[in-house]
Design a protein around this motif. Structure first.
Motif, PDB file in Angstrom:
ATOM      1  N   ARG A  18       0.864  -1.189   0.000  1.00 30.79           N
ATOM      2  CA  ARG A  18       0.000   0.000   0.000  1.00 30.79           C
ATOM      3  C   ARG A  18       0.898   1.235   0.000  1.00 30.79           C
ATOM      4  NH1 ARG A  18      -1.702   2.482   4.568  1.00 30.79           N
ATOM      5  NH2 ARG A  18      -1.319   0.643   5.842  1.00 30.79           N
ATOM      6  N   THR A  19       0.595   2.173  -0.897  1.00 25.41           N
ATOM      7  CA  THR A  19       1.407   3.390  -0.905  1.00 25.41           C
ATOM      8  C   THR A  19       0.859   4.347   0.143  1.00 25.41           C
ATOM      9  OG1 THR A  19       2.166   5.294  -2.165  1.00 25.41           O
ATOM     10  CG2 THR A  19       0.117   4.293  -2.910  1.00 25.41           C
ATOM     11  N   SER A  20       1.746   4.909   0.942  1.00 25.73           N
ATOM     12  CA  SER A  20       1.295   5.783   2.034  1.00 25.73           C
ATOM     13  C   SER A  20       1.144   7.217   1.549  1.00 25.73           C
ATOM     14  CB  SER A  20       2.290   5.717   3.191  1.00 25.73           C
ATOM     15  OG  SER A  20       3.547   6.181   2.759  1.00 25.73           O
ATOM     16  N   GLU A  21       1.543   7.459   0.289  1.00 22.30           N
ATOM     17  CA  GLU A  21       1.409   8.819  -0.239  1.00 22.30           C
ATOM     18  C   GLU A  21       1.047   8.737  -1.712  1.00 22.30           C
ATOM     19  OE1 GLU A  21       5.315  10.127   0.929  1.00 22.30           O
ATOM     20  OE2 GLU A  21       6.213   9.322  -0.879  1.00 22.30           O
ATOM     21  N   PRO A  22       0.490   9.835  -2.279  1.00 20.13           N
ATOM     22  CA  PRO A  22       0.141   9.799  -3.705  1.00 20.13           C
ATOM     23  C   PRO A  22       1.403   9.716  -4.557  1.00 20.13           C
ATOM     24  CG  PRO A  22      -0.335  11.969  -2.731  1.00 20.13           C
ATOM     25  CD  PRO A  22       0.168  11.114  -1.630  1.00 20.13           C
ATOM     26  N   GLY A  53       3.885  -2.078   7.907  1.00 20.87           N
ATOM     27  CA  GLY A  53       3.094  -1.155   8.719  1.00 20.87           C
ATOM     28  C   GLY A  53       2.679  -1.803  10.027  1.00 20.87           C
ATOM     29  N   GLU A  54       2.036  -1.019  10.899  1.00 21.22           N
ATOM     30  CA  GLU A  54       1.646  -1.534  12.218  1.00 21.22           C
ATOM     31  C   GLU A  54       0.674  -2.703  12.122  1.00 21.22           C
ATOM     32  OE1 GLU A  54       0.338   1.841  14.499  1.00 21.22           O
ATOM     33  OE2 GLU A  54       2.396   2.582  14.553  1.00 21.22           O
ATOM     34  N   LEU A  67       2.352  -4.515   4.100  1.00 23.33           N
ATOM     35  CA  LEU A  67       3.515  -3.830   3.524  1.00 23.33           C
ATOM     36  C   LEU A  67       3.105  -2.432   3.073  1.00 23.33           C
ATOM     37  CD1 LEU A  67       5.130  -6.681   1.410  1.00 23.33           C
ATOM     38  CD2 LEU A  67       5.934  -5.731   3.585  1.00 23.33           C
ATOM     39  N   VAL A  68       3.912  -1.456   3.433  1.00 26.68           N
ATOM     40  CA  VAL A  68       3.621  -0.060   3.097  1.00 26.68           C
ATOM     41  C   VAL A  68       4.848   0.511   2.383  1.00 26.68           C
ATOM     42  CG1 VAL A  68       3.069   2.219   4.033  1.00 26.68           C
ATOM     43  CG2 VAL A  68       2.168   0.169   5.144  1.00 26.68           C
ATOM     44  N   VAL A  69       4.606   1.282   1.331  1.00 19.51           N
ATOM     45  CA  VAL A  69       5.724   1.852   0.588  1.00 19.51           C
ATOM     46  C   VAL A  69       5.514   3.357   0.441  1.00 19.51           C
ATOM     47  CG1 VAL A  69       4.746   1.498  -1.747  1.00 19.51           C
ATOM     48  CG2 VAL A  69       7.236   1.431  -1.406  1.00 19.51           C
ATOM     49  N   ARG A  70       6.656   4.068   0.427  1.00 16.84           N
ATOM     50  CA  ARG A  70       6.608   5.519   0.145  1.00 16.84           C
ATOM     51  C   ARG A  70       7.777   5.842  -0.772  1.00 16.84           C
ATOM     52  NH1 ARG A  70      10.823   7.237   3.421  1.00 16.84           N
ATOM     53  NH2 ARG A  70      11.184   5.705   5.058  1.00 16.84           N
ATOM     54  N   ALA A  71       7.696   6.997  -1.436  1.00 17.12           N
ATOM     55  CA  ALA A  71       8.783   7.404  -2.332  1.00 17.12           C
ATOM     56  C   ALA A  71      10.045   7.634  -1.506  1.00 17.12           C
ATOM     57  CB  ALA A  71       8.385   8.667  -3.074  1.00 17.12           C
ATOM     58  N   ALA A  72      11.193   7.184  -2.047  1.00 20.35           N
ATOM     59  CA  ALA A  72      12.434   7.258  -1.283  1.00 20.35           C
ATOM     60  C   ALA A  72      12.960   8.691  -1.215  1.00 20.35           C
ATOM     61  CB  ALA A  72      13.482   6.351  -1.911  1.00 20.35           C
ATOM     62  N   ALA A  73      12.682   9.485  -2.217  1.00 18.56           N
ATOM     63  CA  ALA A  73      13.244  10.844  -2.339  1.00 18.56           C
ATOM     64  C   ALA A  73      12.601  11.423  -3.581  1.00 18.56           C
ATOM     65  CB  ALA A  73      14.766  10.761  -2.490  1.00 18.56           C
ATOM     66  N   GLY A 117      -2.227   5.664 -14.461  1.00 18.66           N
ATOM     67  CA  GLY A 117      -2.118   7.104 -14.248  1.00 18.66           C
ATOM     68  C   GLY A 117      -1.664   7.361 -12.818  1.00 18.66           C
ATOM     69  N   PRO A 118      -1.956   8.537 -12.277  1.00 19.98           N
ATOM     70  CA  PRO A 118      -1.532   8.840 -10.906  1.00 19.98           C
ATOM     71  C   PRO A 118      -2.133   7.847  -9.910  1.00 19.98           C
ATOM     72  CG  PRO A 118      -2.604  10.743 -11.951  1.00 19.98           C
ATOM     73  CD  PRO A 118      -2.725   9.620 -12.905  1.00 19.98           C
ATOM     74  N   VAL A 119      -1.417   7.630  -8.831  1.00 20.73           N
ATOM     75  CA  VAL A 119      -1.874   6.673  -7.813  1.00 20.73           C
ATOM     76  C   VAL A 119      -2.190   7.460  -6.537  1.00 20.73           C
ATOM     77  CG1 VAL A 119      -1.239   4.623  -6.481  1.00 20.73           C
ATOM     78  CG2 VAL A 119      -0.362   4.910  -8.808  1.00 20.73           C
ATOM     79  N   ALA A 120      -3.361   7.200  -5.978  1.00 21.83           N
ATOM     80  CA  ALA A 120      -3.751   7.907  -4.755  1.00 21.83           C
ATOM     81  C   ALA A 120      -3.162   7.216  -3.534  1.00 21.83           C
ATOM     82  CB  ALA A 120      -5.281   7.927  -4.654  1.00 21.83           C
ATOM     83  N   ALA A 121      -2.970   7.969  -2.477  1.00 16.64           N
ATOM     84  CA  ALA A 121      -2.495   7.387  -1.215  1.00 16.64           C
ATOM     85  C   ALA A 121      -3.470   6.297  -0.792  1.00 16.64           C
ATOM     86  CB  ALA A 121      -2.400   8.467  -0.148  1.00 16.64           C
ATOM     87  N   GLY A 122      -2.928   5.183  -0.304  1.00 17.22           N
ATOM     88  CA  GLY A 122      -3.783   4.092   0.170  1.00 17.22           C
ATOM     89  C   GLY A 122      -4.005   3.005  -0.868  1.00 17.22           C
ATOM     90  N   GLU A 123      -3.679   3.280  -2.143  1.00 12.74           N
ATOM     91  CA  GLU A 123      -3.868   2.242  -3.165  1.00 12.74           C
ATOM     92  C   GLU A 123      -2.740   1.205  -3.101  1.00 12.74           C
ATOM     93  OE1 GLU A 123      -4.785   3.268  -7.246  1.00 12.74           O
ATOM     94  OE2 GLU A 123      -5.744   5.127  -6.583  1.00 12.74           O
ATOM     95  N   GLN A 124      -3.046   0.039  -3.678  1.00 11.93           N
ATOM     96  CA  GLN A 124      -2.049  -1.040  -3.736  1.00 11.93           C
ATOM     97  C   GLN A 124      -1.182  -0.867  -4.986  1.00 11.93           C
ATOM     98  OE1 GLN A 124      -1.645  -3.945  -1.657  1.00 11.93           O
ATOM     99  NE2 GLN A 124      -2.922  -2.806  -0.219  1.00 11.93           N
ATOM    100  N   VAL A 125       0.115  -1.064  -4.837  1.00 13.45           N
ATOM    101  CA  VAL A 125       1.033  -1.005  -5.990  1.00 13.45           C
ATOM    102  C   VAL A 125       1.965  -2.218  -5.933  1.00 13.45           C
ATOM    103  CG1 VAL A 125       1.030   1.511  -6.277  1.00 13.45           C
ATOM    104  CG2 VAL A 125       2.618   0.451  -4.646  1.00 13.45           C
ATOM    105  N   SER A 126       2.626  -2.488  -7.078  1.00 19.65           N
ATOM    106  CA  SER A 126       3.617  -3.568  -7.095  1.00 19.65           C
ATOM    107  C   SER A 126       4.976  -2.999  -6.718  1.00 19.65           C
ATOM    108  CB  SER A 126       3.743  -4.160  -8.504  1.00 19.65           C
ATOM    109  OG  SER A 126       2.581  -4.849  -8.838  1.00 19.65           O
ATOM    110  N   VAL A 127       5.710  -3.765  -5.927  1.00 16.95           N
ATOM    111  CA  VAL A 127       7.085  -3.361  -5.596  1.00 16.95           C
ATOM    112  C   VAL A 127       8.026  -4.524  -5.865  1.00 16.95           C
ATOM    113  CG1 VAL A 127       6.392  -1.677  -3.855  1.00 16.95           C
ATOM    114  CG2 VAL A 127       6.821  -4.018  -3.164  1.00 16.95           C
ATOM    115  N   GLU A 128       9.246  -4.191  -6.249  1.00 11.94           N
ATOM    116  CA  GLU A 128      10.308  -5.192  -6.416  1.00 11.94           C
ATOM    117  C   GLU A 128      11.408  -4.862  -5.423  1.00 11.94           C
ATOM    118  OE1 GLU A 128      11.771  -5.083 -10.453  1.00 11.94           O
ATOM    119  OE2 GLU A 128       9.958  -5.995 -11.255  1.00 11.94           O
ATOM    120  N   PRO A 129      11.499  -5.630  -4.332  1.00 14.58           N
ATOM    121  CA  PRO A 129      12.576  -5.361  -3.371  1.00 14.58           C
ATOM    122  C   PRO A 129      13.941  -5.539  -4.029  1.00 14.58           C
ATOM    123  CG  PRO A 129      10.951  -6.877  -2.463  1.00 14.58           C
ATOM    124  CD  PRO A 129      10.633  -6.725  -3.912  1.00 14.58           C
ATOM    125  N   PHE A 130      14.867  -4.656  -3.696  1.00 13.86           N
ATOM    126  CA  PHE A 130      16.219  -4.785  -4.260  1.00 13.86           C
ATOM    127  C   PHE A 130      16.860  -6.105  -3.833  1.00 13.86           C
ATOM    128  CE2 PHE A 130      17.079   0.095  -4.501  1.00 13.86           C
ATOM    129  CZ  PHE A 130      16.201   0.168  -5.573  1.00 13.86           C
TER     130      PHE A 130
END
Ligand code: AMP
Ligand code: MG
Length: 423
Positions: A349-353, A371-372, A376-382, A406-419
């Motif tokens: 889940r992205t914690s920010e747009p 997350g608590e 799994l929660v993700v945010r932009a690194a920088a 298109g743009p993703v709103a906070a709270g939506e699910q996204v795919s992540v690839e851990p390094f």
């Protein structure tokens, strides 16, 4: 090789931007054009970590070779174990790891046994020493035990004839132990890929040189060296090459003569000083030029006339790393004879747009944590600019946003690839 995703020249001699290949098509095209290494060398097991196995490893023996005890205790016949109350079994000997008991365990008998000791003939069960009181040469054992408990069967780890590891396996520490457990001291591995690389750009200075106005230090050769070394390639650093056709031509020639793969960074886009495309056309064939990813839209793949595979990644430091991981590394795996590593993809889940325009598959740099609620929660690194290398340094994953998104709103699910699954 047919060229695709190539920018046609416009009347002014500058190339226009146009649609590129999807990432899947680019990967498929790469693999279709590459031929893996076949040459192998024998290396001692100590030198084999991370190398690509060039042979199948088949167990010639059972591991363990003998049925043995998994615990310290008493080896007994399972049929002697009591359903209720207690039994007293005469202790007729001892078995240590490396020192088997020579006799046989008869009915009403037991042998004191240590972990790893061969099970004595006649015994099929071990009762752990905490459950036994030994007194006057007898082992007193209560109820509640199971026939066959705490025994490791011969071949239960590796049975003779099992295919243990396949050719193409990148050897891990566990694999080295597995091969050692079979008594095999050396293995065949594919020879290392030799990868030559250079940076292009008149503004680039090497470390130790003073910076003139508008100059920057060449960081890509350091990220590339790091990633290629991690990969297990033999690296050949050819330094910085200026934005001139002659210098590039000479560098391509030198690199192609000395390596299986030539990588350049910078000079692949549509600027007036971007000559890589033109030189590659003279020096080889172009497989593709543009892939619909961001960062890294212009990214070149081709083959030099001498046979070396060519990758031209864009110069922006983040684009260099993203295109390396997403496009170059799977191709290097394949060329090296290795199984192409599957990237671990998770939903978070992205914690920010997240900003995103439809059209290209984006690899944003993210920080992934739990997350608590355990999710799994993700945010932009920088900030996500392709010149902000710090975003790669802070990140622990890519946030993968597909082409159409298109743009993703906070709270939506996204795919992540851990390094961690990537490098
Ligand atoms: P280019 O791909 O050559 O158009 O370069 C794009 C941007 O990346 C420019 O701002 C370059 O100065 C920068 N750049 C190119 N090569 C490198 C490099 N080796 N190290 C750091 N920055 C680079
Ligand atoms: Mg440049």
């Amino acid at each position: 090789m047919t060229e695709d995703g190539v920018m046609p020249p416009d009347p002014g001699g500058r190339r226009r931007s146009g649609p590129g290949l999807s990432l899947q098509d680019a990967r498929a095209r790469l693999l279709a054009h590459l031929t893996p290494i076949t040459m192998v060398e024998r290396v001692g097991l100590r030198e084999a970590l991370g190398r690509v196995l060039g042979e199948d490893i088949v167990a010639q023996t059972n591991v363990p070779a003998h049925t043995n005890s998994a615990m310290d205790g008493y080896a007994v016949r399972g049929t002697d174990l009591p359903a209720a109350d207690e039994v007293a079994l005469r202790v007729v000997g001892e078995a240590f790891a490396g020192h088997p008991f020579a006799g046989e365990v008869g009915a009403g008998e037991s042998v004191r046994i240590m972990t790893g000791a061969v099970m004595p003939r006649g015994a099929d069960t071990v009762v752990i020493q905490e459950d036994v009181t030994e007194h006057a040469g007898e082992a007193r054992i209560g109820s509640g035990h199971r026939l066959g408990q705490h025994v490791r069967k011969a071949g239960e780890d590796l049975a003779r004839g099992t295919q243990v590891l396949n050719a193409g396996r990148r050897l891990t520490a566990a694999d080295l132990g597995l091969v050692a457990s079979l008594g095999v001291p050396e293995v065949s591995v594919y020879r290392r890929l030799r990868v030559a690389f250079f940076s292009t750009g008149d503004e680039l200075r090497s470390l130790g040189e003073p910076l003139g106005e508008g100059d920057i230090y060449d960081s890509n050769r350091y990220t590339l060296r790091g990633m290629l070394t991690r990969f297990g390639a033999d690296v050949l650093d050819l330094g910085v090459v200026g934005d001139s056709r002659e210098a590039l031509r000479a560098a391509f020639e030198r690199a192609g003569a000395n390596a299986d793969v030539v990588m350049t960074s910078g000079g692949v886009s549509v600027g007036a000083a971007d000559f890589v495309h033109d030189i590659l056309k003279e020096a080889g064939e172009i497989g593709f030029w543009k892939v619909n990813i961001k960062p890294g839209h212009p990214v070149a793949f081709g083959r030099l006339h001498g046979g070396a595979t060519f990758f031209g990644v864009p110069g922006n430091p983040v684009s260099t790393m993203v295109t390396y991981y997403q496009i170059v590394q799977p191709a290097l795996d394949y060329l090296a004879g290795a199984e192409v590593r599957q990237k671990l993809s998770l939903r978070a889940r992205t914690s920010e747009p997240l900003r995103k325009a439809p059209g290209r598959c984006e690899f944003q740099r993210g920080c992934l944590e739990q997350g608590e609620d355990g999710e799994l929660v993700v945010r932009a690194a920088a900030p996500q600019g392709s010149g902000i290398l710090r975003s790669m340094s802070l990140a622990n994953c890519f946030i993968v946003l597909p082409e159409h998104s298109g743009p993703v709103a906070a709270g939506e699910q996204v795919s992540v690839e851990p390094f961690a699954g990537l490098i």
